[in-house]
Design an enzyme around this catalytic site. Structure first.
Site, short mmCIF file in Angstrom:
data_model
loop_
_atom_site.label_atom_id
_atom_site.label_comp_id
_atom_site.label_asym_id
_atom_site.label_seq_id
_atom_site.Cartn_x
_atom_site.Cartn_y
_atom_site.Cartn_z
N HIS A 57 -3.62 -6.13 1.63
CA HIS A 57 -3.34 -6.02 3.05
C HIS A 57 -3.73 -7.30 3.75
CE1 HIS A 57 -2.39 -1.77 3.47
NE2 HIS A 57 -3.38 -1.47 2.66
N CYS A 88 0.80 -1.21 0.00
CA CYS A 88 0.00 0.00 0.00
C CYS A 88 0.85 1.28 0.00
CB CYS A 88 -0.99 -0.01 1.16
SG CYS A 88 -2.38 1.13 0.90
#
Length: 242
Positions: free
Chosen positions: A193, A94
């Site tokens: 994630h 990310c």
């Protein structure tokens, strides 16, 4: 054999349980009888980069990402580019993924420089734009990678061949071209994630094997009993509808 795992900015870039990726790698190495050394790497000069075998960095909030960007570009960029060019295995998730690219332009137009390891740049389409949130399924090397994504920025690859994976369901890099993540040599960036590696043991082992191959010339890993991990993978796959 010993493997050295570096956790980059553990106090700045650790949203969405990204530290789970570090724990996963450590456990899978130890279960195979490998010695493991964990090194937390904060702001400041990065010494002894040649001793690292795997480097991980997660995502962070805007303020933390700004601090990380400044430190990365001003103190660590040349060292990291040299180490990754030499084959260092790296996983950036990310916000870390965005900072491993060319730049991240936020919703105000402000720009954070990256260290240009991955051939990509990221832009935020605006404060009123929809975030890319939800379960995601992709294909990587003929296998499914499952995870959870939550990002406002849209990442665009400078070379489509540099994509890490292809989106099956979810948004991926930008919600338009079905690419997810990026890779260069043994460095990988991704929006998956939560945590990525425990639910995708094949990808975790890919990172470990690449690190052992680089350091010791190892070409295969002894198998582990992955019944629990694969059950989590299948559950995540079912939830995502992939």
């Amino acid at each position: 054999m010993k493997i050295v795992i570096g956790h980059l900015y553990p106090h700045l870039m650790n949203m969405y349980a990204d530290r789970g990726n570090v724990i996963c790698l450590e456990r899978r190495c130890r279960w195979r009888g490998l010695d493991v050394e964990l090194r937390n790497i904060g702001p400041g000069p990065l010494r002894h980069a040649a001793e690292l075998d795997i480097l991980l960095v997660g995502g962070g909030q805007d303020r933390e990402q700004c601090l990380a960007s400044q430190d990365l570009v001003e103190t660590k960029g040349p060292v990291l580019r040299e180490a990754i060019g030499d084959g260092l295995v790296a996983l950036a998730v990310c916000g870390g993924y965005q900072l491993f690219g060319e730049y991240y332009r936020d919703h105000t137009g402000a720009e954070l420089r990256g260290i240009e390891v991955l051939p990509a740049h990221t832009t935020h389409p605006g404060a009123d734009s929809q975030r890319c949130i939800g379960n995601i399924v992709t294909t990587w090397n003929g296998q499914k990678l499952v995870g959870f994504e939550n990002h406002g920025g849209r990442t665009y690859l400078h070379d489509p061949e540099a994509a890490l994976a292809t989106v099956v369901s979810g948004y991926g890099n930008n919600g338009a071209d079905q690419t997810e993540g990026a890779q260069w040599k043994n460095a990988y960036g991704t929006y998956l994630h939560g945590s990525l590696l425990p639910k995708n043991p094949a990808f975790a082992d890919h990172l470990i094997l690449q690190a052992l191959k680089r350091r010791y010339g190892v070409t295969s890993l002894p198998p582990l009993d992955d019944a629990v991990e694969l059950a989590a993978h299948e559950r995540a796959l079912k939830i995502a509808g992939g």
